[in-house]
Design an enzyme around this catalytic site. Structure first.
Site, PDB file in Angstrom:
ATOM      1  N   GLY A 129      19.408  39.011  24.122  1.00 20.87           N
ATOM      2  CA  GLY A 129      18.760  37.823  24.706  1.00 20.87           C
ATOM      3  C   GLY A 129      18.449  36.786  23.651  1.00 20.87           C
ATOM      4  O   GLY A 129      19.344  36.240  23.003  1.00 20.87           O
ATOM      5  N   ASP A 196      25.418  47.717  30.637  1.00 18.74           N
ATOM      6  CA  ASP A 196      25.046  46.505  29.899  1.00 18.74           C
ATOM      7  C   ASP A 196      24.844  46.832  28.407  1.00 18.74           C
ATOM      8  O   ASP A 196      25.376  46.137  27.532  1.00 18.74           O
ATOM      9  CB  ASP A 196      23.760  45.937  30.521  1.00 18.74           C
ATOM     10  CG  ASP A 196      23.276  44.702  29.831  1.00 18.74           C
ATOM     11  OD1 ASP A 196      23.868  43.635  30.039  1.00 18.74           O
ATOM     12  OD2 ASP A 196      22.304  44.799  29.046  1.00 18.74           O
ATOM     13  N   LYS A 200      26.957  45.668  24.889  1.00 17.06           N
ATOM     14  CA  LYS A 200      26.291  45.070  23.729  1.00 17.06           C
ATOM     15  C   LYS A 200      26.558  45.878  22.457  1.00 17.06           C
ATOM     16  O   LYS A 200      26.835  45.309  21.406  1.00 17.06           O
ATOM     17  CB  LYS A 200      24.789  44.947  24.008  1.00 17.06           C
ATOM     18  CG  LYS A 200      24.503  43.899  25.090  1.00 17.06           C
ATOM     19  CD  LYS A 200      23.089  43.983  25.601  1.00 17.06           C
ATOM     20  CE  LYS A 200      22.800  42.884  26.620  1.00 17.06           C
ATOM     21  NZ  LYS A 200      21.544  43.091  27.346  1.00 17.06           N
TER      22      LYS A 200
HETATM   23  N1  HSE Z   1      20.224  42.407  32.208  1.00 14.81           N
HETATM   24  C1  HSE Z   1      20.145  42.179  30.812  1.00 14.81           C
HETATM   25  C2  HSE Z   1      18.931  42.915  30.273  1.00 14.81           C
HETATM   26  C3  HSE Z   1      20.057  40.706  30.554  1.00 14.81           C
HETATM   27  O1  HSE Z   1      18.095  43.360  31.074  1.00 14.81           O
HETATM   28  O2  HSE Z   1      18.813  43.068  29.064  1.00 14.81           O
HETATM   29  C4  HSE Z   1      20.208  40.307  29.117  1.00 14.81           C
HETATM   30  O3  HSE Z   1      21.464  40.634  28.616  1.00 14.81           O
END
Ligand code: HSE
Length: 399
Positions: A129, A196, A200
């Site tokens: 983020g 997710d 990353k």
């Molecule tokens: N869905 C992701 C999270 C958003 O909760 O980290 C940021 O990449």
């Protein structure tokens, strides 16, 4: 003045618009010119939005407009986002993205295309983020061989774990709060099942190893199997349970994995809570470095996108990316079953039965049969767990 477009007006895209509008003076002062949003691409109806005139539904309108040199992609996914990103790069526009799925799956092609077109493809917002992690990793830590990366890289799951186990909220309520707060993906399965985080850690590992990793080769688990008993045992050991994406690089070979982990209190990841993310990088020269901040949400993620947009303007469209990102190399992955870990186990057997299979383990005081194993390969663990007749919980321990 630099004219830009925003593709996708969801949580992150609207955050980019808000920052570019609200912080216009600060941005102008820092980059020496105005950043103006000329178009917003979204197929939904925004006719009552104050910037209603900016909305278009056809990406070609942006691609054809030579006055637009910069595009923020906040659409997500790899279908339209991929097609439109290529279209914009081919039209000679730099693209800045928060789309981890696109970067992790198509990075090799998109970086090459940007290079060929003499423009930039930037992705600071794709991991962590609002936390600066891409630039620190490829610039400030460039002198190091990266030995390992351990990160809490999903705001939604960290938020859920905090709410469930510190504040006794149900999984369902914690998840719906995370959705309301704009943390979760469109399909929150990507968050809670570890996809997710997998994307990353794939990006960070690719940057450290110099070549793309096929996401499908990264074993991954989410948070849905963590129980209150596991968390209680962790607390008894003065530890916490976090969803971790990690990679270890030794002699050019890489292991990467996403899984819940027991984090002892002397590890800086131990007390990272709520939507906060933290990424602990170990370099051979610098040692441990940890980046910490808000890992999801509108303003935090948009802040990283706008930072990239500003850098592209400052560098007149060609920000020096300073890393190599080649195709995946044959044999670069360490076989996951041969990887060594220490495991926390909860089982419905007696301590003697557990000792007979796992040897001299450390039992968790005050729990019926929960223990920490010696370091062993994944394969050896699975064989022992089978011999024991199965386990209730298997959680790797940070070491
Ligand atoms: N869905 C992701 C999270 C958003 O909760 O980290 C940021 O990449």
């Amino acid at each position: 003045m630099t004219k830009m477009a925003i593709m996708g007006f969801g949580v992150v895209g609207s955050g980019v618009y808000d920052i570019v509008t609200k912080n216009a003076d600060t941005i102008t002062k820092k980059i020496g010119e105005k950043l103006e949003v000329k178009y917003i691409l979204d197929i939904r109806d925004f006719s009552t939005h104050p910037g209603a005139d900016l909305f278009v539904k056809d990406a070609d309108v942006i691609a054809r407009d030579e006055s637009v040199t910069l595009v923020a992609e906040a659409m997500g996914g790899v279908t339209f986002a991929y097609e439109y990103t290529k279209k914009m790069l081919m039209a000679g526009k730099s693209v800045v993205t928060s789309n981890k799925e696109l970067v992790s799956k198509k990075g090799t092609e998109l970086f090459k295309l940007a290079e060929k077109m003499g423009v930039s493809y930037m992705f600071e917002a794709s991991v962590g983020g609002g936390i600066p992690i891409i630039r620190p990793l490829v610039n400030c830590l460039a002198a190091n061989k990266v030995e390992s990366i351990y990160g809490i890289m999903n705001g939604t799951t960290n938020y859920i774990l905090t709410k469930m186990f510190k504040e006794n909220q149900s999984f369902k309520d914690a998840l719906s709060d995370a959705q309301r707060l704009g943390y979760a993906e469109k399909d929150p399965t990507a968050d809670v099942e570890g996809f997710d985080t997998m994307r990353k850690i794939s990006i960070l590992t690719a940057l450290s190893a110099g070549c793309e990793l096929d996401d499908d080769k990264i074993p991954h688990e989410g948070i849905t199997k963590i129980t209150a008993e596991d968390v209680l045992c962790a607390e008894k050991m003065n530890a916490s349970v976090k969803l971790i994406g990690y990679s270890r690089i030794r002699d050019g070979k890489v292991t990467a994995r996403v899984c819940p982990m027991i984090i002892p209190s002397d590890c800086p990841l131990y007390s990272v809570e709520d939507v906060f993310n933290a990424i602990l990088v170990t370099g051979d020269m610098v040692g441990d470095v940890m980046m910490y901040g808000r890992g999801a949400g509108k303003e935090a993620t948009a802040s990283a996108i706008v930072g990239d947009l500003m850098d592209v303007v400052r560098h007149k469209g060609k920000f020096d990316k300073n890393f190599s990102w080649e195709e995946e190399k044959e044999g670069m992955f360490f076989e996951p079953s041969e990887e060594e870990n220490v495991f926390f186990v909860r089982c419905d057997k007696t301590k003697d039965e557990a000792k007979a299979v796992f040897g001299d383990v450390k039992f968790v005081e005050g729990a019926s049969c929960a223990f920490i194993t010696e370091k062993m390969t994944e394969k050896a663990f699975d064989e022992k767990a089978d011999t024991l007749g199965g386990v209730l919980s298997k959680i790797r321990v940070y070491m």
